[in-house]
Write an enzyme that holds these catalytic residues in place. Structure first.
Site, short mmCIF file in Angstrom:
data_model
loop_
_atom_site.label_atom_id
_atom_site.label_comp_id
_atom_site.label_asym_id
_atom_site.label_seq_id
_atom_site.Cartn_x
_atom_site.Cartn_y
_atom_site.Cartn_z
N LYS A 170 0.83 -1.19 0.00
CA LYS A 170 0.00 0.00 0.00
C LYS A 170 0.88 1.25 0.00
O LYS A 170 1.94 1.27 0.64
CB LYS A 170 -0.87 -0.05 1.26
CG LYS A 170 -1.92 1.03 1.43
CD LYS A 170 -2.66 0.76 2.74
CE LYS A 170 -3.85 1.64 2.96
NZ LYS A 170 -4.53 1.30 4.24
N SER A 254 -9.37 0.68 3.33
CA SER A 254 -8.59 1.61 2.54
C SER A 254 -7.50 0.94 1.71
O SER A 254 -6.94 1.56 0.81
CB SER A 254 -7.95 2.66 3.46
OG SER A 254 -7.08 2.05 4.38
N SER A 278 -9.25 -2.07 7.39
CA SER A 278 -8.70 -1.67 6.10
C SER A 278 -7.84 -2.72 5.41
O SER A 278 -7.50 -2.57 4.24
CB SER A 278 -7.87 -0.39 6.26
OG SER A 278 -8.72 0.71 6.52
#
Length: 595
Positions: A170, A254, A278
């Protein structure tokens, strides 16, 4: 008069220029005109970054427009569709289990360069079809792969246990040679929004350094929701991220980009971050395995974050991958580097093999609903399927009736976002980019909410501590009614009320956020696919709450058909080894049952 006339003409031209920019790009950053050209229009910055990132894809890896158009029109782009685009070597290598890849890279029968090239090519195709990479580092990856091959040739052994295994992360993690924006346009060309620090492109997160020392190879960084504060992935660089299993639905957030690229097998494994689901939600929605540990097991040192000073309910790093062999391998390997010697926030706990030695008889708690929002039919079916599998293995299943999840509904937002998110708005304002729809609720009227008073924050913290004590007491009390006379080993629970959500119709995150409030380890297991013929809407269902009503109104069996349905396995705090072992046992049993 002539001078005045000229000045009027110049003013008119300037106003026309501003009007033209507004028509083309929306409201401009006025400092562009009146502040000595101090800032570009945010759209120009985006265009320049995307041009640079996409230039990292070799020309012969660019997909024809016809293929891209076909991909946009398809419901699903995983599996046979993306694989039909790959050459024989790329398909053969990326179809191997990670255990097979590591066996071959560590005995020298498969080079790191071949493995890395195959995954880079597949990642390039995945990105063009799905827009899931904010940073691409294929050239850097191949250079590193060659170094690993040279090392193997010289020393006749691998660099480490992850030798030649490509991964993605990420875009919160810092990697040398790759930019970190965390999806803020204003972070382009900076170090976390600050210019002239000398850190741009030079800092590496502690976890990245550990992985490098183990022989793993980073190939790119995945997209996320701007600010991290949302369960769907959207930003002003790549736009809304669709689920590659079902392009009518969200990839989640996310860490949605990581979930999506894992679903497309664009890397061998990857990392996200989690403060309210997330990691777990994107893994579940994209049909991949994951492990969100308790705080203190994996390093978060030198990693960008929102609300970085909030340490009461800390963000943790989670791992995603195709199976629990991979997840176990990553945890064991990273902990073997003794990260607690370099990061004071990591507990000095190595991977404990003794916790993987499971007793003959286990007891599973089964949470079918928390009484606030009930899961949709396919999730309930997945929960029951896992319960039946473990019973068929000779284990006990008891109903899980813990303290009310309403406590988490109150606790989580007050602690996680109690400051009103001033850092988020400040970072958005760096470029003048618009606030994406998914986080507009954080800033009513485009303005900051007032932070909660410190005494209220402290009370929320005390409430959380008391809730943890209540939950722990309940867990221990289950020994009174289990056949083993011991507390429940792990809990089978929903990750979310639904499979991958319909955009803007995800109303309840507490099945995941409560795991952070309690700081429990959670493993996500893909179980089945939504079946519109089996998972029929119950017209007689009576909702518990308004959120429950909205959630059930958002269920459409035909729209969800074919989408992954997953569950999570919750363990007691810091028992990641046991949870991974049990998750691995369940996935293997599920696989056998479907053969």
């Amino acid at each position: 008069m002539a001078v005045k006339s000229t000045m009027l003409s110049l003013t008119t031209l300037l106003l026309l220029s501003i009007t033209t920019f507004m028509l083309l790009f929306g409201r401009p950053d006025t400092s562009f005109f009146f502040g000595g050209l101090s800032r570009k229009c945010w759209k120009t910055t985006v265009a320049e970054k995307l041009e640079r990132v996409n230039a990292e894809i070799p020309r012969d890896w660019l997909l024809p427009s016809k293929v891209l158009e076909e991909g946009r029109g398809r419901r699903e782009i995983t599996g046979s569709f993306i694989e039909s685009l790959l050459d024989q070597e790329t398909l053969a290598i990326t179809s191997l289990d990670n255990s097979e890849i590591l066996e071959q890279t560590t005995n020298g029968s498969l080079t790191a360069v071949r493995v890395t090239r195959a995954f880079c090519k597949r990642a390039a195709f995945a990105h063009q079809l799905n827009h899931n990479l904010l940073e691409i580092g294929f050239d850097l990856a191949l250079e590193r792969a060659q170094e690993l091959d040279d090392y193997f040739a010289k020393h006749k052994k691998p660099l480490g246990p992850l030798h030649g295994l490509p991964y993605t992360m990420k875009d919160q993690f810092h990697m040398k040679g790759m930019e970190t924006t965390m999806a803020y346009v204003g972070w382009v060309g900076t170090f976390e929004g600050k210019k002239g620090t000398g850190k741009e492109g030079r800092v590496e997160s502690e976890l990245v350094m550990e992985l490098n020392s183990l022989g793993a190879i980073p190939i790119g960084k995945t997209t996320l929701i701007t600010s991290l504060w949302g369960g769907e992935t959207n930003n002003n660089f790549l736009g809304y991220l669709w689920n590659p299993h079902n392009q009518q639905l969200s990839a989640g957030g996310s860490s949605g980009g990581e979930g999506a690229i894992q679903a497309l097998r664009g890397s061998a494994f990857g990392f996200g971050t989690d403060i309210g689901g997330s990691v777990s939600m994107p893994a579940a929605f994209n049909g991949v395995c994951s492990m969100k540990p308790s705080w203190g097991r994996l390093s978060f040192k030198d990693t960008a974050n929102s609300a970085p000073g909030q340490a009461v309910l800390p963000t943790v790093v989670g791992v995603m991958g195709p199976d629990f062999f991979t997840i176990r391998k990553i945890f064991e390997a990273t902990l073997s580097t003794q990260p607690w010697l370099r990061d004071p926030d990591v507990l000095p706990i190595p991977w404990r093999k003794e916790l993987e030695e499971l007793p003959t008889k286990l007891t599973f708690g089964l949470l079918l609903t928390d009484g606030i929002v009930s899961p949709h039919p396919p999730i309930t079916r997945a929960l029951r399927e896992v319960a039946e599998i473990v019973k068929s293995l000779g284990h006990e299943v008891v109903m899980w009736e813990p303290p009310s999840h309403n406590a988490s509904v109150v606790i989580h937002p007050q602690i996680a976002r109690g400051d009103g998110s001033p850092d988020v708005l400040a970072n958005i304002q760096l470029s003048g980019e618009p606030i994406i729809p998914q986080i507009k609720n954080l800033f009513p009227g485009g303005k900051l909410r007032a932070p909660i008073p410190l005494p209220q924050f402290e009370n929320a913290t005390l409430y959380m501590k008391d809730f943890r004590k209540q939950y722990q007491a309940y867990w221990q009390s289950t020994a009174e009614f289990t056949r083993t006379g011991l507390p429940v080993d792990v809990v089978i629970a929903p990750v979310s009320p639904h499979a991958a959500p319909i955009p803007d119709k995800s109303y309840y995150y507490t099945y995941s956020s409560i795991v952070n409030v309690l700081d429990l380890p959670a493993a996500v297991i893909p179980v089945t696919l939504v079946d519109s013929k089996l998972d029929i809407f119950d017209k007689n269902y009576k909702p518990f709450t308004e959120k429950d009503r909205l959630t059930w109104q958002a269920y459409d069996a035909d729209k969800f058909d074919g989408t992954p349905a997953s569950v999570q396995i919750l363990g007691q705090r810091w028992e990641e080894e046991k949870v991974v072992a049990i998750a691995r046992m369940i996935t293997e049993a599920l696989k056998k049952s479907k053969m």
